[in-house]
Design a protein around this motif. Structure first.
Motif, PDB file in Angstrom:
ATOM      1  N   GLU A 274       1.012   7.073  -6.559  1.00  0.00           N
ATOM      2  CA  GLU A 274      -0.195   7.849  -6.866  1.00  0.00           C
ATOM      3  C   GLU A 274      -0.120   9.299  -6.391  1.00  0.00           C
ATOM      4  OE1 GLU A 274      -3.710   8.444  -8.739  1.00  0.00           O
ATOM      5  OE2 GLU A 274      -2.592   6.565  -8.758  1.00  0.00           O
ATOM      6  N   TYR A 275       0.500   9.538  -5.239  1.00  0.00           N
ATOM      7  CA  TYR A 275       0.388  10.857  -4.614  1.00  0.00           C
ATOM      8  C   TYR A 275       1.685  11.647  -4.473  1.00  0.00           C
ATOM      9  CZ  TYR A 275      -4.174   8.942  -3.564  1.00  0.00           C
ATOM     10  OH  TYR A 275      -5.420   8.375  -3.684  1.00  0.00           O
ATOM     11  N   SER A 276       2.807  11.079  -4.849  1.00  0.00           N
ATOM     12  CA  SER A 276       4.068  11.826  -4.732  1.00  0.00           C
ATOM     13  C   SER A 276       4.079  12.997  -5.700  1.00  0.00           C
ATOM     14  CB  SER A 276       5.265  10.919  -5.039  1.00  0.00           C
ATOM     15  OG  SER A 276       5.442   9.979  -4.014  1.00  0.00           O
TER      16      SER A 276
ATOM     17  N   GLN B  64       2.077   1.887  -3.480  1.00  0.00           N
ATOM     18  CA  GLN B  64       0.959   2.354  -4.308  1.00  0.00           C
ATOM     19  C   GLN B  64       0.638   3.821  -4.022  1.00  0.00           C
ATOM     20  OE1 GLN B  64      -2.362  -0.371  -3.945  1.00  0.00           O
ATOM     21  NE2 GLN B  64      -1.032  -2.143  -4.249  1.00  0.00           N
ATOM     22  N   ASP B  65       0.591   4.176  -2.739  1.00  0.00           N
ATOM     23  CA  ASP B  65       0.330   5.566  -2.373  1.00  0.00           C
ATOM     24  C   ASP B  65       1.435   6.495  -2.873  1.00  0.00           C
ATOM     25  OD1 ASP B  65      -2.026   4.842  -1.139  1.00  0.00           O
ATOM     26  OD2 ASP B  65      -1.200   4.930   0.899  1.00  0.00           O
ATOM     27  N   ALA B  66       2.679   6.058  -2.737  1.00  0.00           N
ATOM     28  CA  ALA B  66       3.806   6.880  -3.193  1.00  0.00           C
ATOM     29  C   ALA B  66       3.718   7.143  -4.690  1.00  0.00           C
ATOM     30  CB  ALA B  66       5.133   6.207  -2.844  1.00  0.00           C
TER      31      ALA B  66
ATOM     32  N   GLY C 167       0.796  -1.224   0.000  1.00  0.00           N
ATOM     33  CA  GLY C 167       0.000   0.000   0.000  1.00  0.00           C
ATOM     34  C   GLY C 167       0.826   1.270   0.000  1.00  0.00           C
ATOM     35  N   GLU C 168       1.942   1.272   0.721  1.00  0.00           N
ATOM     36  CA  GLU C 168       2.781   2.467   0.759  1.00  0.00           C
ATOM     37  C   GLU C 168       3.378   2.778  -0.605  1.00  0.00           C
ATOM     38  OE1 GLU C 168       5.671   2.575   3.880  1.00  0.00           O
ATOM     39  OE2 GLU C 168       4.165   2.339   5.449  1.00  0.00           O
TER      40      GLU C 168
END
Length: 118
Positions: A82-84, A78-80, A75-76
């Protein structure tokens, strides 16, 4: 504005002044036989914006392949992805992703250099 380039060990290996178009003017050390001259060189690119990174993925036809790889990560990661706001070349996520894509160190450098110009 001048900036210093350092080797991995921290030694100064170049002094540059940024010019237009991403080109840098390298000032040679006092003991260099070419004293008083400079050579044009492109500074190494260590990070690019998320926009630049994703546009480069799209232009190279890798966006769907990278999205598929990211979807299989934790998840981290994926978040990185998507949102970095910035993608750093030597980060663990980048290292793992480029390795999974089969990129060489030179290809990674070329990718980031090209992305930085978008």
């Amino acid at each position: 504005m001048p900036y210093v380039s350092r080797s991995a060990g921290g030694a100064i290996d170049g002094l540059y002044e940024q010019l237009q178009g991403g080109v840098a003017e390298e000032f040679l050390p006092d003991d260099d036989p070419e004293l008083g001259t400079f050579r044009d060189t492109s500074p190494e690119v260590f990070s690019v914006s998320a926009r630049q990174f994703r546009l480069m993925l799209r232009r190279t036809g890798l966006l769907d392949q990278v999205k598929a790889w990211v979807a299989q990560q934790d998840g981290e990661t994926q978040d990185a992805f998507e949102y970095s706001g910035t993608f750093v070349k030597n980060s663990p996520m980048m290292t793992a992703g480029f390795k999974a894509m089969g990129f060489t160190a030179q290809q990674i450098d070329e990718f980031f250099t090209a992305a930085s110009q978008l």
